[in-house]
Write an enzyme that holds these catalytic residues in place. Structure first.
Site, PDB file in Angstrom:
ATOM      1  N   CYS A  84       0.698  -1.387  -0.002  1.00 42.80           N
ATOM      2  CA  CYS A  84      -0.128   0.069  -0.172  1.00 42.80           C
ATOM      3  C   CYS A  84       0.848   1.245  -0.015  1.00 42.80           C
ATOM      4  O   CYS A  84       0.452   2.343   0.195  1.00 42.80           O
ATOM      5  CB  CYS A  84      -0.932   0.084   1.100  1.00 42.80           C
ATOM      6  N   HIS A  91      -2.006   8.657   5.606  1.00 35.45           N
ATOM      7  CA  HIS A  91      -2.549   7.240   5.200  1.00 35.45           C
ATOM      8  C   HIS A  91      -3.635   6.920   5.430  1.00 35.45           C
ATOM      9  O   HIS A  91      -4.688   6.607   4.666  1.00 35.45           O
ATOM     10  CB  HIS A  91      -1.171   6.081   5.567  1.00 35.45           C
ATOM     11  N   GLU A 122      -0.549   5.735  13.151  1.00 36.17           N
ATOM     12  CA  GLU A 122      -0.325   6.883  12.478  1.00 36.17           C
ATOM     13  C   GLU A 122      -0.451   8.111  13.436  1.00 36.17           C
ATOM     14  O   GLU A 122       0.417   9.001  13.523  1.00 36.17           O
ATOM     15  CB  GLU A 122      -0.984   7.146  11.140  1.00 36.17           C
ATOM     16  N   LYS A 135      -8.711   8.840   1.819  1.00 34.44           N
ATOM     17  CA  LYS A 135      -9.417   7.692   1.925  1.00 34.44           C
ATOM     18  C   LYS A 135     -10.777   7.697   2.225  1.00 34.44           C
ATOM     19  O   LYS A 135     -11.552   6.713   1.899  1.00 34.44           O
ATOM     20  CB  LYS A 135      -8.740   6.474   2.428  1.00 34.44           C
ATOM     21  N   HIS A 182      -9.259   3.171  -0.150  1.00 37.46           N
ATOM     22  CA  HIS A 182      -8.069   2.801  -0.268  1.00 37.46           C
ATOM     23  C   HIS A 182      -7.895   2.429  -1.377  1.00 37.46           C
ATOM     24  O   HIS A 182      -7.975   0.968  -2.009  1.00 37.46           O
ATOM     25  CB  HIS A 182      -7.600   1.734   1.028  1.00 37.46           C
ATOM     26  N   PHE A 185       1.292  -3.322   4.145  1.00 38.77           N
ATOM     27  CA  PHE A 185       1.607  -4.938   4.746  1.00 38.77           C
ATOM     28  C   PHE A 185       2.971  -5.410   4.357  1.00 38.77           C
ATOM     29  O   PHE A 185       3.491  -4.733   3.255  1.00 38.77           O
ATOM     30  CB  PHE A 185       0.619  -5.759   3.907  1.00 38.77           C
TER      31      PHE A 185
END
Lengths: 427, 378
Positions: free
Chosen positions: A177, A317, A328, A349, A354, A413
């Protein structure tokens, strides 16, 4: 000849001279920006495939782009084509089909999909049963030759190279991502090395298909609050319950500042810094102390020749998963200190979902538009504040503000953490 | 600023064995790779030797989270770290950069077969597919499929947590991984990198991709240069190769023994048409400059695919006439992403041993991409 411009570390400065974007909100910067600053969501019920028996039935699919055959690589290619056309057109660089620089392309991992497996099974079937022997028998008929190329990992980039005439060996990459941010980072590094004067950095993702969605669903990563769809993605809210898959692409023309000046190009912004740090804690979860994300943010700011006090806004993010947003938020507080409580941070997002492989690139375009337009897109669906996230998330409504420097975060990930700093001016 | 780039660690596994010595022994013996002809009949593969996973992946829980392609890579990465003498240096591993060349996507063959058998009879195929996948897919299988999870597993198992990136795109991913690591070190954008890839050929789903285009060699084993007359083709091979690349000053400061110098990595990707790949390789030799055939060695990554293999041979005959020539395809087949790193590893070990002063390592990807590395004795 004038003295070449250098950053605080003595390296060539990197500017952006062209941008293009496609998301569920529309095609092109104008449509996307209008929707984004109006707080409009692109998340909707999935109509592309049957959603019976699924826990999540919504996504930010891009339904106005066709691809043949309909599969992730072909769709990703179409998004990338459109985004790159807009970006290269705006930059006015090179000539049609002759882009004077390298290509760095974030693409989703490619594999054959169910409609193709079914077709091969049909071609190879001798009785009711079907297994990989059946598929191989189908392959041996020679009727599926074109699918070999379609399902190679390097094909999307090769086709973009073919179309735009980028130079050298195009790099297809994945850092999950944070891939879109990594594509930009690779371009910045190549320009700083003096290897190229320009680079085309693209992130694209068209992989909302049954199996991709089910894979994330089985990891409990997705929101299951399907109704109403546009309210499911709620980064930083207390009742956030996962991310919503999105699709799209963004392309940025990166250029050596002096190269851009010499040809009289319009400068849309600077990419001042990149930071990156691996995390060996877990395959899907970040280190609970957020140390790698913190290190990536600090490195990006230091690489930019700035201090945390210089950052005006953070493009988060902000996936809307319980874990990411908490980590975050804590990471930003650690990096920025108490001042973070006043620094606006928002998540695109909340509106586009996402966009996975594309996210870092799409959010880079939105970060640069934020600088250029002096307006911060909101975090929508912010109705139930999370007391453990004491931040100004620009709730629900866009805000006019002078934004000179943006930190854009991307985490993924596999322990991926990539942060970029964009600015209106050199440091 | 241009810094010299040293190779200070090699980790390699293939059908020839584990570690570089096993590979050198096979080269010396002129022994072709082991061919498995039964398991995937009529397809041939070069199967990787059995490995004791726990020697590089101590935790069973880590082994369970990976499929074979990832385990091979994590294993070879561990060998490379051992070879470079940095396996236990936690501080160094914490800023060791990683570039993996990876494919991905291992399937659950049983689930796929059940779905494919059931779909034609399903009253509602879409609902059936969702039900089966939701019910039958192992949640963690996704993590064994994701391309960047080879790098992720190397971070977890070995503690390599500098910047970690994954390049995709078959053979060329391995070329670009080495090219960019070399360029970054040379330009002072990093001191030390772990670079390589892994591939499991013993999978019907990967055979399928190449079989669709009729690219697999199905006749009895023949060397890559001898396949042209019978239509050409490649034999996929399982294995992995990782290299530790390091700035000379960094290697010297920590007292590392260098294996060889990675003097140059060039890459191109031209639109394929008859003659184009050969022309591109010729151009890469031109740009690299200075290959001395008299004291040199060629490690070719030729696949055996018709046309491009003959084109490469013509370029090598002209550019490297008189130099000894080794085809990695004859040794371990086509391992796709790790093929070029494996070729560079072999070249580095051969020049270190004194077989040549310089080695040229070539790659012409079966579908696209051309690469050339120059490896020199220190």
């Amino acid at each position: 000849m004038a003295t070449p411009h250098r950053d605080k570390h003595g390296r060539p400065l990197v500017v952006v001279t062209g941008m293009g974007v496609v998301t569920s909100l529309g095609e092109g910067k104008a449509d996307n920006w209008a929707a984004l600053t109006a707080g409009r969501s692109g998340i909707h019920r999935i109509s592309r495939f049957a959603t019976d028996n699924l826990r999540t039935t919504i996504a930010g699919t891009v339904d106005f782009v066709a691809a043949e055959p309909f599969c992730a690589p072909a769709l990703s290619e179409q998004f990338a084509l459109r985004a790159a056309s807009e970006a290269v057109g705006q930059a006015g660089i090179g000539h049609p089909g002759d882009f004077p620089g390298a290509l760095f392309m974030a693409v989703p991992p490619v594999e054959m999909e169910w409609p193709q497996r079914e077709a091969l099974a049909e071609a190879g079937r001798r009785n009711g049963e079907a297994d990989y022997g059946t598929l191989l028998a189908g392959a041996q008929t020679g009727r599926f030759k074109a699918w070999h190329e379609l399902f190679l990992f390097g094909t999307v980039a090769a086709r973009i190279q073919d179309r735009f005439g980028t130079k050298g060996s195009p790099v297809s990459l994945s850092t999950a991502c944070s891939s879109g941010a990594t594509a930009i980072q690779l371009g910045v590094e190549a320009i700083r090395r003096g290897e190229v004067s320009a680079a085309l950095a693209i992130g694209t993702d068209g992989s909302v298909n049954p199996e991709s969605l089910i894979r994330f669903s089985l990891l409990s990563a997705l929101s299951t609050q399907n109704d109403p769809p546009e309210e499911a993605a709620k980064p930083f809210s207390k009742n956030r319950d996962g991310f919503v898959m999105g699709e799209g692409a963004a392309a940025l023309v990166l250029e050596d500042y002096d190269h851009a000046l010499a040809r009289g190009a319009k400068i849309l912004g600077f990419v001042l810094g990149c930071g990156e740090k691996g995390d060996g804690f877990h395959r899907t979860r970040s280190s609970p102390d957020g140390a790698p994300a913190i290190a990536a943010m600090r490195e990006a700011i230091a690489d930019a020749g700035l201090t945390p006090d210089d950052i005006d806004y953070i493009n988060a993010h902000g996936t809307s998963t319980p874990e990411n947003d908490k980590m975050e938020s804590a990471g930003c507080l650690a990096v920025m200190g108490e001042r973070m409580r006043e620094v606006p941070i928002s998540s695109n997002k909340s509106m586009i979902g996402h966009t996975l492989t594309a996210a870092g690139a799409i959010e880079a375009v939105f970060s640069l538009l934020t600088i250029g337009e002096g307006r911060i897109p909101p975090t929508i669906n912010y109705k139930v504040p999370d007391p453990t996230i004491p931040l100004d998330v620009v709730p629900n409504v866009a805000r006019d503000a002078r934004v000179g420097r943006v930190l854009s975060n991307s985490f993924g990930f596999g322990g991926q953490n990539t942060c970029l700093v964009f600015a209106a001016e050199p440091a | 600023m241009t810094r010299e780039v040293f190779i200070t660690g090699i980790g390699i596994v293939s059908n020839l064995g584990e570690g570089i010595e096993a590979h050198l022994a096979a080269v010396d013996a002129g022994r072709p790779g082991t061919v498995e002809a039964e398991r995937f009949k009529p397809h041939l593969v070069h199967p990787v030797v059995p490995l004791e996973w726990e020697r590089q992946i101590p935790k069973k829980s880590d082994q369970r989270q990976m499929e074979a392609w990832q385990k091979l890579g994590v294993y070879a990465a561990g060998l490379a770290l051992d070879d470079a003498g940095i396996k236990e240096d936690k501080a160094l591993l914490g800023h060791l950069h990683l570039i993996c060349a990876a494919g991905g996507g291992e399937r659950d063959y049983q689930v796929d077969s059940q779905v494919l058998t059931g779909l034609p009879q399903a009253a509602d195929p879409g609902a059936f597919l969702n039900e089966r996948l939701m019910g039958d897919l192992r949640p963690t299988l996704f993590l064994a499929q994701l391309s960047n999870l080879l790098a992720g597993n190397i971070s977890i198992v070995h503690g390599v947590t500098g910047a970690t990136r994954t390049f995709m795109g078959e053979e060329q991913a391995g070329v670009d991984a080495l090219r960019i690591a070399q360029a970054r070190i040379a330009a002072d954008q990093g001191d030390i990198f772990l670079v390589g890839g892994s591939y499991n050929a013993e999978r019907p789903d990967v055979l399928l991709v190449y079989e669709m285009a009729g690219l697999l060699w199905k006749d009895s084993f023949a060397g890559v240069w001898e396949r042209e007359a019978k239509g050409g083709g490649f034999i996929p091979g399982s294995g992995a190769a990782f290299l530790v690349l390091e700035a000379r000053d960094h290697a010297e400061a920590r007292g590392a023994t260098p294996i060889a110098r990675l003097a140059h990595v060039g890459a191109d990707q031209v639109r394929r048409a008859p003659g184009a790949a050969g022309e591109a390789l010729d151009g890469l030799f031109e740009k690299a400059g200075g290959f001395d055939a008299a004291s040199g060695l060629v490690v070719s990554g030729a696949t055996g695919v018709a046309g491009i293999t003959a084109e490469e041979k013509a370029v090598l005959d002209r550019r490297t006439d008189g130099a000894r020539r080794i085809a990695t395809g004859d040794l371990f087949g086509n391992m796709l992403e790790p093929q070029f790193p494996a070729g560079v590893a072999l070249a580095a070990a051969l020049v270190k041993r004194g077989d040549a002063r310089q080695a040229a390592v070539t790659s012409i990807g079966h579908a696209r991409g051309e690469g050339l590395a120059l490896v020199e004795r220190i």
